[in-house]
Design an enzyme around this catalytic site. Sequence first.
Site, PDB file in Angstrom:
ATOM      1  N   SER A 153      53.217 -38.863 -30.872  1.00  0.00           N
ATOM      2  CA  SER A 153      53.795 -38.031 -31.941  1.00  0.00           C
ATOM      3  C   SER A 153      53.778 -36.583 -31.467  1.00  0.00           C
ATOM      4  O   SER A 153      53.037 -36.246 -30.526  1.00  0.00           O
ATOM      5  CB  SER A 153      52.909 -38.172 -33.185  1.00  0.00           C
ATOM      6  OG  SER A 153      53.159 -37.147 -34.127  1.00  0.00           O
TER       7      SER A 153
ATOM      8  N   TYR B 260      45.265 -38.450 -38.421  1.00  0.00           N
ATOM      9  CA  TYR B 260      46.498 -38.857 -37.728  1.00  0.00           C
ATOM     10  C   TYR B 260      46.628 -38.119 -36.393  1.00  0.00           C
ATOM     11  O   TYR B 260      46.906 -38.731 -35.355  1.00  0.00           O
ATOM     12  CB  TYR B 260      47.710 -38.551 -38.634  1.00  0.00           C
ATOM     13  CG  TYR B 260      49.029 -38.987 -38.049  1.00  0.00           C
ATOM     14  CD1 TYR B 260      49.421 -40.313 -38.090  1.00  0.00           C
ATOM     15  CD2 TYR B 260      49.875 -38.068 -37.436  1.00  0.00           C
ATOM     16  CE1 TYR B 260      50.637 -40.717 -37.549  1.00  0.00           C
ATOM     17  CE2 TYR B 260      51.085 -38.459 -36.893  1.00  0.00           C
ATOM     18  CZ  TYR B 260      51.461 -39.786 -36.955  1.00  0.00           C
ATOM     19  OH  TYR B 260      52.650 -40.189 -36.406  1.00  0.00           O
TER      20      TYR B 260
HETATM   21  N1  LIG Z   1      58.323 -41.028 -38.892  1.00  0.00           N
HETATM   22  C1  LIG Z   1      57.882 -40.002 -38.190  1.00  0.00           C
HETATM   23  O1  LIG Z   1      58.165 -38.843 -38.525  1.00  0.00           O
HETATM   24  C2  LIG Z   1      57.049 -40.214 -36.959  1.00  0.00           C
HETATM   25  C3  LIG Z   1      56.870 -39.143 -36.083  1.00  0.00           C
HETATM   26  C4  LIG Z   1      56.087 -39.319 -34.934  1.00  0.00           C
HETATM   27  C5  LIG Z   1      55.519 -40.555 -34.686  1.00  0.00           C
HETATM   28  N2  LIG Z   1      55.705 -41.577 -35.577  1.00  0.00           N
HETATM   29  C6  LIG Z   1      55.074 -42.852 -35.258  1.00  0.00           C
HETATM   30  O2  LIG Z   1      56.079 -43.824 -35.116  1.00  0.00           O
HETATM   31  C7  LIG Z   1      55.539 -45.128 -35.379  1.00  0.00           C
HETATM   32  C8  LIG Z   1      56.464 -45.851 -36.335  1.00  0.00           C
HETATM   33  O3  LIG Z   1      56.504 -45.123 -37.553  1.00  0.00           O
HETATM   34  P1  LIG Z   1      57.752 -45.166 -38.564  1.00  0.00           P
HETATM   35  O4  LIG Z   1      58.155 -43.772 -38.807  1.00  0.00           O
HETATM   36  O5  LIG Z   1      58.738 -46.155 -38.113  1.00  0.00           O
HETATM   37  O6  LIG Z   1      56.977 -45.644 -39.874  1.00  0.00           O
HETATM   38  P2  LIG Z   1      57.105 -46.982 -40.745  1.00  0.00           P
HETATM   39  O7  LIG Z   1      56.043 -46.904 -41.753  1.00  0.00           O
HETATM   40  O8  LIG Z   1      58.512 -47.146 -41.172  1.00  0.00           O
HETATM   41  O9  LIG Z   1      56.789 -48.127 -39.676  1.00  0.00           O
HETATM   42  C9  LIG Z   1      55.491 -48.472 -39.284  1.00  0.00           C
HETATM   43  C10 LIG Z   1      55.429 -49.970 -39.129  1.00  0.00           C
HETATM   44  O10 LIG Z   1      54.137 -50.336 -38.632  1.00  0.00           O
HETATM   45  C11 LIG Z   1      53.671 -51.453 -39.389  1.00  0.00           C
HETATM   46  N3  LIG Z   1      52.217 -51.506 -39.374  1.00  0.00           N
HETATM   47  C12 LIG Z   1      51.341 -50.662 -39.980  1.00  0.00           C
HETATM   48  N4  LIG Z   1      50.088 -51.073 -39.777  1.00  0.00           N
HETATM   49  C13 LIG Z   1      50.163 -52.210 -39.045  1.00  0.00           C
HETATM   50  C14 LIG Z   1      49.198 -53.121 -38.544  1.00  0.00           C
HETATM   51  N5  LIG Z   1      47.891 -52.958 -38.770  1.00  0.00           N
HETATM   52  N6  LIG Z   1      49.640 -54.174 -37.824  1.00  0.00           N
HETATM   53  C15 LIG Z   1      50.961 -54.377 -37.624  1.00  0.00           C
HETATM   54  N7  LIG Z   1      51.916 -53.555 -38.076  1.00  0.00           N
HETATM   55  C16 LIG Z   1      51.518 -52.491 -38.782  1.00  0.00           C
HETATM   56  C17 LIG Z   1      54.215 -51.205 -40.779  1.00  0.00           C
HETATM   57  O11 LIG Z   1      54.196 -52.374 -41.555  1.00  0.00           O
HETATM   58  C18 LIG Z   1      55.610 -50.690 -40.464  1.00  0.00           C
HETATM   59  O12 LIG Z   1      56.519 -51.752 -40.306  1.00  0.00           O
HETATM   60  C19 LIG Z   1      54.124 -44.885 -35.903  1.00  0.00           C
HETATM   61  O13 LIG Z   1      53.197 -45.079 -34.858  1.00  0.00           O
HETATM   62  C20 LIG Z   1      54.163 -43.423 -36.321  1.00  0.00           C
HETATM   63  O14 LIG Z   1      52.888 -42.839 -36.295  1.00  0.00           O
HETATM   64  C21 LIG Z   1      56.473 -41.444 -36.683  1.00  0.00           C
END
Ligand SMILES: NC(=O)c1ccc[n+]([C@@H]2O[C@H](COP(=O)([O-])OP(=O)(O)OC[C@H]3O[C@@H](n4cnc5c(N)ncnc54)[C@H](O)[C@@H]3O)[C@@H](O)[C@H]2O)c1
Length: 289
Positions: free
Chosen positions: A172, A185
């Site tokens: 991130s 986080y």
């Molecule tokens: N959205 C943002 O702005 C952003 C920015 C930087 C990094 N990220 C990272 O990107 C990744 C994906 O995030 P996103 O934005 O798609 O969010 P999201 O919430 O849409 O997707 C996250 C997914 O991970 C799954 N998940 C959560 N805990 C879990 C577990 N214990 N076992 C299996 N699956 C699990 C959830 O069910 C969901 O499908 C994450 O690691 C997040 O930290 C997101």
Amino acid sequence: MPTVRAGFPAFPAPLDAGGTVPAVNPGRLDGKRTLITGAAGGIGRATAAAFAREGALVALVGLDERELSELRDELAAQTGRDARDFPVLPGDVSESDDVERYFAEAAERFGGLDVLFNNAGIEGLVQPIQDYDDGAFERVMRVNVRGAWLNLKRAIRAMIPSRGGSIVNTASGGALRGLPYMSAYVASKHAVLGMTRSAAVELGGSGIRVNAVCPGPVRTRMMESLAEQRAELKQTTVEESHRAFAAPIPMARYAEADEVAETVTFLASDAAAFVTGTAIPIDGGRSAV
Ligand SMILES: NC(=O)c1ccc[n+]([C@@H]2O[C@H](COP(=O)([O-])OP(=O)(O)OC[C@H]3O[C@@H](n4cnc5c(N)ncnc54)[C@H](O)[C@@H]3O)[C@@H](O)[C@H]2O)c1
């Protein structure tokens, strides 16, 4: 007959004896055996679609079997391929028995593994450190750090026999700097970057590459949750919170999940054959400020 480099058509494209134009655009991940965690979330889903479009077999891992099954059907419909190319493997990334089981199942279905997109994660709370709940801190560490590490470890084991592979960890922008009220986080994503770099160095001679993507805010459920939580903490509106999150971004907007998927696809592909140990920002210029 002009000399044609593989993948580059002469112009005009030569016709073969049968009168057809030879195929010149194979998928960037043709035949790659891939596994995506958090596959049904915003970034996971966009990346599953990109991998499928580029010809990969894609094992779909996540918590909700129904969501994963719907995604499998969408991928099959979008690509016109057999749904069996997209096996649904429900599991919790932070439970070692689950991780063991879904990697074994993917290896059995595909006969090996070439790519892991180690992506599942949770945002935790938006709270000052002094008020941050201990249990919430532990949940973030369990999913984002232990989960990423268990999957990294298991993927390396699966890739060693074929002496190659690509692992892409979702870190991130919060792996590159401090952010207010998101201490758990941010700590967890710094840890993801630490394990990425250590694994890349350790595996340098093995043919297995390990990289991280560092997205800034991406338009998914996670940013909605963060904006709602910030609005409550600051006694403001969700819209103002979205504006505050976007304000330091030179390109003045969030990323789309598809834009993250593009970079992940590059890192997963052989086009990135000499790229390992990197942390690539996908942040509209935020890290240049
Ligand atoms: N959205 C943002 O702005 C952003 C920015 C930087 C990094 N990220 C990272 O990107 C990744 C994906 O995030 P996103 O934005 O798609 O969010 P999201 O919430 O849409 O997707 C996250 C997914 O991970 C799954 N998940 C959560 N805990 C879990 C577990 N214990 N076992 C299996 N699956 C699990 C959830 O069910 C969901 O499908 C994450 O690691 C997040 O930290 C997101």
